[in-house]
Structure formats: structure tokens, C-alpha cells
Design a protein around this motif. Sequence first.
Motif, PDB file in Angstrom:
ATOM      1  N   ASP A  92       2.350   7.145  -8.359  1.00  0.00           N
ATOM      2  CA  ASP A  92       1.829   8.265  -9.006  1.00  0.00           C
ATOM      3  C   ASP A  92       0.363   9.310  -8.459  1.00  0.00           C
ATOM      4  O   ASP A  92       0.295  10.700  -8.637  1.00  0.00           O
ATOM      5  N   ARG A  93      -0.259   8.649  -7.855  1.00  0.00           N
ATOM      6  CA  ARG A  93      -1.474   9.176  -7.416  1.00  0.00           C
ATOM      7  C   ARG A  93      -2.108   8.334  -5.812  1.00  0.00           C
ATOM      8  O   ARG A  93      -1.590   6.793  -5.485  1.00  0.00           O
ATOM      9  N   ILE A  94      -2.490   8.867  -5.457  1.00  0.00           N
ATOM     10  CA  ILE A  94      -3.079   8.240  -3.992  1.00  0.00           C
ATOM     11  C   ILE A  94      -4.858   7.735  -3.983  1.00  0.00           C
ATOM     12  O   ILE A  94      -5.747   8.616  -3.566  1.00  0.00           O
ATOM     13  N   THR A  95      -5.117   6.965  -4.055  1.00  0.00           N
ATOM     14  CA  THR A  95      -6.539   6.834  -4.322  1.00  0.00           C
ATOM     15  C   THR A  95      -7.529   5.745  -2.874  1.00  0.00           C
ATOM     16  O   THR A  95      -6.715   6.175  -2.705  1.00  0.00           O
ATOM     17  N   GLU A  96      -8.704   6.473  -2.893  1.00  0.00           N
ATOM     18  CA  GLU A  96      -9.195   5.784  -2.440  1.00  0.00           C
ATOM     19  C   GLU A  96      -9.332   4.338  -1.847  1.00  0.00           C
ATOM     20  O   GLU A  96      -9.966   4.611  -0.477  1.00  0.00           O
ATOM     21  N   GLY A  97      -9.047   3.436  -2.530  1.00  0.00           N
ATOM     22  CA  GLY A  97      -8.683   2.531  -2.433  1.00  0.00           C
ATOM     23  C   GLY A  97      -7.610   2.351  -0.955  1.00  0.00           C
ATOM     24  O   GLY A  97      -7.749   1.731  -0.007  1.00  0.00           O
ATOM     25  N   ALA A  98      -6.716   3.157  -2.273  1.00  0.00           N
ATOM     26  CA  ALA A  98      -5.569   3.059  -0.797  1.00  0.00           C
ATOM     27  C   ALA A  98      -5.390   3.715   0.654  1.00  0.00           C
ATOM     28  O   ALA A  98      -4.712   2.908   1.426  1.00  0.00           O
ATOM     29  N   ILE A  99      -6.207   4.166   1.063  1.00  0.00           N
ATOM     30  CA  ILE A  99      -6.100   5.025   1.838  1.00  0.00           C
ATOM     31  C   ILE A  99      -7.006   4.289   2.379  1.00  0.00           C
ATOM     32  O   ILE A  99      -7.216   4.085   4.420  1.00  0.00           O
ATOM     33  N   ASP A 100      -8.176   3.227   1.930  1.00  0.00           N
ATOM     34  CA  ASP A 100      -8.683   1.836   2.526  1.00  0.00           C
ATOM     35  C   ASP A 100      -7.541   1.195   3.552  1.00  0.00           C
ATOM     36  O   ASP A 100      -7.697   1.090   3.650  1.00  0.00           O
ATOM     37  N   ALA A 101      -6.952   1.037   2.010  1.00  0.00           N
ATOM     38  CA  ALA A 101      -5.846   0.129   3.078  1.00  0.00           C
ATOM     39  C   ALA A 101      -4.907   0.615   3.738  1.00  0.00           C
ATOM     40  O   ALA A 101      -4.886  -0.075   4.962  1.00  0.00           O
ATOM     41  N   ARG A 111      10.425   8.420 -13.332  1.00  0.00           N
ATOM     42  CA  ARG A 111      10.844   9.385 -13.039  1.00  0.00           C
ATOM     43  C   ARG A 111       9.781  10.129 -13.184  1.00  0.00           C
ATOM     44  O   ARG A 111       9.486  11.168 -12.765  1.00  0.00           O
ATOM     45  N   ASP A 112       8.327   9.630 -13.573  1.00  0.00           N
ATOM     46  CA  ASP A 112       6.447   9.933 -13.480  1.00  0.00           C
ATOM     47  C   ASP A 112       6.483   9.126 -12.102  1.00  0.00           C
ATOM     48  O   ASP A 112       5.211  10.083 -11.670  1.00  0.00           O
ATOM     49  N   ALA A 113       7.468   8.923 -11.118  1.00  0.00           N
ATOM     50  CA  ALA A 113       6.257   9.371 -10.431  1.00  0.00           C
ATOM     51  C   ALA A 113       6.028   9.908  -9.031  1.00  0.00           C
ATOM     52  O   ALA A 113       7.228  10.891  -8.833  1.00  0.00           O
ATOM     53  N   VAL A 114       5.258   9.671  -7.895  1.00  0.00           N
ATOM     54  CA  VAL A 114       5.316  10.677  -7.048  1.00  0.00           C
ATOM     55  C   VAL A 114       5.755  10.559  -5.371  1.00  0.00           C
ATOM     56  O   VAL A 114       6.186  11.269  -5.085  1.00  0.00           O
ATOM     57  N   TRP A 115       5.391   9.212  -5.351  1.00  0.00           N
ATOM     58  CA  TRP A 115       5.864   8.363  -3.663  1.00  0.00           C
ATOM     59  C   TRP A 115       6.418   7.184  -4.040  1.00  0.00           C
ATOM     60  O   TRP A 115       5.837   6.512  -4.710  1.00  0.00           O
ATOM     61  N   SER A 116       7.316   6.931  -3.292  1.00  0.00           N
ATOM     62  CA  SER A 116       8.279   5.836  -2.981  1.00  0.00           C
ATOM     63  C   SER A 116       7.730   4.854  -2.131  1.00  0.00           C
ATOM     64  O   SER A 116       8.063   5.910  -0.945  1.00  0.00           O
TER      65      SER A 116
END
Length: 462
Positions: free
Chosen positions: A327-336, A373-378
Motif C-alpha cells: 500500500d506504500r513504497i517505503t525507503e526500506g523497499a527502495i533500498d531493497a 481492496r486497499d492494496a495499491v500495488w501487486s
Amino acid sequence: MGGTAVETLRESLRGEVLGPEDAGYDEARTVYNAMIDRRPAVIARCADVTDVRAVVRHARASGMDLTVRGGGHSGGGLCVADGALMLDLSGMRWVRVDPEARTALVGGGSRLGDLDHEAHGFGLGIPAGVMSATGVGGLTLGGGHGHLTRAYGLTIDSLVAADVVLADGSFVTASADEHPDLFWALRGGGGNFGVVTSFRFALHPVDTVGLAVTLWEPEHIGAVLRWYREFLPAAPETLNGFFATLAVPPAPPFPEEIHGKRMCGVVWCHTGTADEDELAKAFAMVGDPAPPAFHFATPIPYPGIQAMFDELIPKGLQWYWRGDFFDRITEGAIDAHRTFLEALPTDLSTMHLYPVDGAAHRLGPMDTAWAYRDAVWSGVIGGISAEPSDADRIRDWAVGYWDALHPHSMGGAYVNFLGADEPPDRVRATYRGHYDRLADVKRTYDPDNVFHHNQNVRPAQG
């Protein structure tokens, strides 16, 4: 399975029945993922609903394990098992469009390309996948998303009715008015409840769309993702774009000097305009996060955008995938994403973030078995190679990538992106609070868990 039993099954069907000694058996048992190499005891290639009913009843009477194959596109190869009876729907591959009602009746063995081709003749289509070789059945039963999701929702949001052969061999039609509990479960609950022999979909206006591909150098991945996470959810629903980490394919429209380079990018689909001048204006924003290394935009018929990856990643490659909802793209996800783009193990391996917002958010969380239904990305991570010797390497990369991203996810995944070797609690996490209701529906329609070669929901007890 004894020879007499095989002959009995052959005598019962109009379709072909293949045993291990028969010509065509090896071709019939292969699936899209070449990492899967299993040998069913017999393959029943059903020609019609009566064949399907006979095969299900035969499996029950003989005590044989039963698997169901639609398009054979399951990453985990869930449609084929050693020593099992494979019910193959590929002989039921047909599409009938009613242009006045804007509906399509689709055979259970059909592929997305079949539906795209027939519906396109009438300027119609549905949101479903990004590859024409994908089976309609498996994709739909898992929920289904694609290039048109922000405009028209999930595939299941266009499902009007389904004809189903149940575990006892009986036949029902599930819809909002008939067997509504089964209809609810079929919309996202996977292949747990029966064999769907045909689907009826509501179609939507779609003809020529605007395709664009934008690529950025790896050092810009942080800026691009920070921009993308804000830009796309606020964009008009006519604009869809999935984010990817990839190696640039050695094919048009990409110039030779960037072939094989590791990059991040977005594949766009614009249903609001296909005019070249308008597309140029619509995509002027791609320079906002950083100067693109490559950008290309063109009008394309909708079946064309659906088939654009077919030759790049054909049947017969080694595949290993994992997925999650975000539901969001976090800074930790960006690092991954940055780390695992740099560690991309093969030129075919990739990661995609597919948007599942826009029109997909119009239905409520209880309306279908799709629980996010509250997800933004799969998201899906695909380790892919043409070489069997790469199997461990692509698996390790995909699992490591998933391990790094999962703490930044919503906890569950699109059921079609679950790996075959994931623990049972992943299925429960995928269905959230819907799991117990699904288990109740399973108890009603498949109390003995005949249909268990899937991401399995076990029947409720008591």
C-alpha cells in the motif's frame, strides 16, 4: 492407474486420453515453467462439459489425485502432479462475444490472447494479465489484474457468471443470483471450488491504446520510485503503469547500445488517448524524477500490448517467483529494489509492481474473495533463465529479494504470485479475514478437498 481403468476413461470421453506410453504425452504434461517436470498417470483432454464431469467422477471413484489444467501458466506448476489424473481443459478453447450486450462467453481452456482477439474485433476488452499466453481460468480465479486495471478494475470485477463442475461431478451456474456464495468465492479464491468450464464477462470499450516504455539508469531508482509512488495513484484512471527492475531486452524498440543494461522503468498503458501528439504531451512528465535513458511511445491495438512480452519470455524457461501486496513504497523497499537490481542474476529476471488501485478500489472489501481492496500495488519477483543450471541461482535471488521486501509489504500476496513451496500460513495471509468464509464455502462445495492442487483452502470442520 491400470490399463483397464485407462481404457474405461477413454471410452467415456470425446476428448483424448493419454498415458505415459502414448504419443503426445510428454508435450501434454509440460507447462509454461520448465522448472516443473512431473509425470501424471494419465491426462484427460476434455472436449466438453460432459467430459469434465466424467473425469471428476472417475477421479472420485478410483481414488486418484486430481489436478486441473487451464492455460498451464501457473508458476508453481499446480496443474500437474506425479501419478495424478490431469484434467486438461485446453480442448475447450473458444470465445463468443455478444457485441450488443457487451459480454463474452469464454471456454475454460482459453488463453487471454483468444479473448483479446475476439473482443477486439468489436472494440471491447477486459482487464486481464499482461501476456496473451496466460490462461483465462487461472488468472480470473485468482483475481486478475493487468494494463486496464486502473480504468476497469480487476478481472473478477467483470465476471458475470461461471459454469462449474463440482467435486461430485454435478454442474451449476454461479452468479449473483445463483449460488451467490460460490460466485463470491470464485472471484479471487482460486481453483478450490470446482472446475470452471466457462466464464461470462462484461466487456468494456477499448480499442487502440497508448503504449509507452520509460527507462532510467539504476542510480536514479530512488528518485524514480519516490516520484512514481506519488504520481501514479493521483493520475487519471485512464493511465496505468507498472514499475519494473530489469535488464534491457535485445529487441526493438530498444537501441543496441542499452541492450542488456540493468535499468529501472515503467511500462505505461494510456486508454484516454492513442493520438501521437496527445501521447507526447501525456508523457512529458517522465523527465520529472530524472532524465530518462530511453523513452518510447506509440499507439498500439490492445491485443498488441497484451502480447508484447510473449516472445521475450516464451514457454520453456526456468521460473521461480514470489509476490506481495503493497500500500506504500517505503525507503526500506527502495533500498531493497536498488540492491537486487544490482544483483540481477540473469538478463530475463525481473521485478514488477502492478497497480491495483483506481477502479479496483470501487468494490468493497467484502464484495469478493479478493481481500486486498486497499492494496495499491501487486508485486512479483521473477527469477527467470533459459538454463536449468541457473535454477538455484534464480531461486536464491528471488527469495532474497522477497525476504528484503516482505517487511515493507501488507503481509499477503496475489494468490497467483504465491510460490508452490511457501508455507500454508501464506495462503491464510493472502485471504485475511476471508479465509474462514472461504473454508465454509469449501465445506459446502468440496468437503473432501478433491480440488487441493492449488493454493489450498481446506474445508471448514464441523
